[in-house]
Design an enzyme around this catalytic site. Structure first.
Site, short mmCIF file in Angstrom:
data_model
loop_
_atom_site.label_atom_id
_atom_site.label_comp_id
_atom_site.label_asym_id
_atom_site.label_seq_id
_atom_site.Cartn_x
_atom_site.Cartn_y
_atom_site.Cartn_z
N ARG A 78 49.04 73.87 47.78
CA ARG A 78 48.83 72.42 47.80
C ARG A 78 48.66 71.93 46.36
NH1 ARG A 78 43.43 69.14 49.39
NH2 ARG A 78 44.35 67.14 48.87
N HIS A 122 45.77 62.02 44.59
CA HIS A 122 44.52 62.77 44.40
C HIS A 122 43.80 62.14 43.21
CE1 HIS A 122 42.53 66.83 45.42
NE2 HIS A 122 41.70 66.21 44.58
N GLU A 167 40.74 62.55 50.17
CA GLU A 167 39.36 62.06 50.18
C GLU A 167 39.22 60.60 49.79
OE1 GLU A 167 36.86 64.73 47.95
OE2 GLU A 167 37.32 66.42 49.25
N GLU A 353 40.76 72.15 51.92
CA GLU A 353 39.95 72.62 50.80
C GLU A 353 38.69 73.28 51.34
OE1 GLU A 353 38.83 69.75 47.77
OE2 GLU A 353 40.83 68.84 47.81
C1 FCB Z 1 36.83 67.82 46.28
C2 FCB Z 1 38.06 67.36 45.54
C3 FCB Z 1 38.67 68.38 44.64
C4 FCB Z 1 37.64 69.26 43.96
C5 FCB Z 1 36.60 69.75 44.94
C6 FCB Z 1 35.56 70.63 44.34
O1 FCB Z 1 36.03 66.73 46.59
O2 FCB Z 1 39.05 66.93 46.45
O3 FCB Z 1 39.52 67.74 43.75
O4 FCB Z 1 37.10 68.60 42.90
O5 FCB Z 1 35.99 68.68 45.57
#
Ligand code: FCB
Length: 453
Positions: A78, A122, A167, A353
């Protein structure tokens, strides 16, 4: 007998990254500035005074990194496209060199047998769009739709999976309410409007991808979710936890899956309710092929009337294990999966993630012994498997992150990689956790005993 935790052969294993955190090359080959370039270059915003100007130099070193991924047996990678690398002003003029970079990367991954999972946004919004109002302005959604179409026209014959936004909660609230992230605003109303514009933008991107990608890709969105719990059973704390969950979880999942905002949002925060126009939520609730969940920790919430607007604040429960950033709470990933499945029934769920910062270093023999990361991943995967055993359709797991990288407002002091990066020399060293993860992929699972990791 040790328990072997087995995953289906079709399960997708990989790692996640984002453009600003790894690419560097912040003004090369015609790239325009993003709000993160501006934010990181402004003194006082980044704890170690660093920037993403060079980061892990992925822009130049990606062939080496793809080879590394291949050696680990990764099935999916990703990454995000930097919007201002492709559209330096955010809309209008396309920068061919920027598009060529992602074109080559996609081909390189496919040639290595690795599925590209492409995130469109992002957090590195083109500065030119910020100058016109940024996410609180509706026009930014139209610009995002245009950008999604540009990306789909170029890559939409080969990319098997797309993520529209990463996010949106963080981009809205860390960006516009706490001000910890770019663009560094402190305005709750703007934050809610930024959340709403992102939902419209998501809808426009889904439409563009569906109509322009010729290979029928899977399309999803990645949300950060946590298990939100009250600090006590007092009425105040219960209500505070409810408010926190409303903003973190339901503000996004209700529109995405039910096509409406929770009634409590209008009732609880009347002055802050965003400007919603007819059709906005129809677009935002277009069916998705998967929901991406980013999980790191839980949020234990207590009532605090001194916190403006939300009057709720996370506390750190005593006796829990912690990483450099958060409480370590593996059951939370199970709790989130079970709750999302119960309340929203997505077609499929990908863990887009999961990972942990550890202050890793290189030992005298050249090894990086990051036992705590391996233990974290193992404990969370056990909980993912538990949810799957109960029927939650989890189909992929992507570790954050492949490489140590620029961790936003913390800079480089948080190391999340399965691969260690020496930021002086850009040398890469696969950590013990990376070797462990490679074995998990090869064996479709692992023995759930810490002595063996
Ligand atoms: C998330 C983000 C990613 C990274 C992790 C630790 O919130 O999507 O970019 O910073 O945390």
């Amino acid at each position: 007998m040790t328990d072997f935790v087995r995953f289906p052969d079709s399960f997708i294993w990989g790692t996640a990254t984002s453009a600003y955190q790894i690419e560097g090359a912040w003004q090369e080959d015609g790239k325009g500035p993003s709000i993160w370039d501006t934010f990181a270059h402004t003194p006082g915003n980044i704890q170690d005074r660093s920037t993403g100007d060079t980061a892990a130099d992925f822009y130049h070193r990606w062939p080496e990194d793809v080879a590394l991924m291949r050696s680990l047996g990764l099935q999916a990678f990703r990454f995000s496209i930097s919007w201002p690398r492709v559209l330096p002003e955010g809309t209008g003029r396309v920068n061919p060199a920027g598009l060529d970079f992602y074109d080559r990367l996609v081909d390189g991954l496919l040639a290595a047998g690795i599925q590209p999972v492409v995130t469109l946004f992002h957090w590195d919004l083109p500065q030119a769009l910020q100058d016109k109002g940024g996410w609180p302005s509706r026009e930014t959604a139209d610009a995002f739709g245009e950008y999604a179409a540009v990306a789909a026209r170029r890559l939409g014959d080969r990319v098997p999976a797309w993520i529209t936004l990463n996010e949106p909660w963080v981009a809205a609230f860390a960006g516009h309410y706490t001000g910890d992230h770019a663009p560094g605003w402190r305005d709750a109303k703007a934050a809610l409007q930024a959340a709403h514009t992102q939902l419209i933008a998501h809808g426009q991107a889904v439409q563009a991808l569906r109509s322009l990608c010729s290979n029928h890709p899977k399309i999803g969105i990645a949300l950060t979710l946590s298990s939100v719990q009250p600090a006590s059973q007092s009425e105040d704390d219960l209500a505070a936890a409810g408010r926190y969950d409303l903003i973190l979880t339901r503000l996004f999942l209700d529109p995405l899956f039910h096509g409406r905002y929770p009634a409590e949002l209008q009732a609880g925060f009347p002055g802050l309710f965003p400007d919603v126009r007819p059709g906005d939520l129809d677009a935002a609730s277009a069916p998705l092929d998967f929901l991406g969940i980013n999980y790191y920790s839980r949020d234990v919430i207590r009532h605090n009337p001194d916190i403006p607007w939300i009057q709720a604040e996370p506390v750190q429960p005593e006796g829990s294990p912690y990483s450099q950033m958060w409480e370590i709470y593996p059951p939370g990933i199970y709790e989130v999966l079970a709750r999302v499945w119960r309340d929203y029934h997505p077609a499929s769920i990908w863990i887009t993630e999961n990972g942990v910062p550890v202050p890793d270093g290189v030992d005298a023999d050249g090894r990086v012994r990051d036992f705590r990361r391996t233990a974290y991943l193992l404990d969370h995967l056990v909980q993912v498997r538990r949810a799957m055993d109960e029927g939650v359709p989890v189909e992929a797991y992507l570790v954050w992150s492949l490489l140590d990288n620029f961790e936003w407002a913390y800079g480089y002091k948080m190391r999340f990689g399965l691969v260690y990066v020496d930021f002086e020399t850009q040398q890469r060293i696969i950590k013990d956790s990376g070797h462990w993860f490679a074995r998990v992929i090869r064996d479709h699972g692992f023995a759930a005993v810490k002595e063996q990791i």
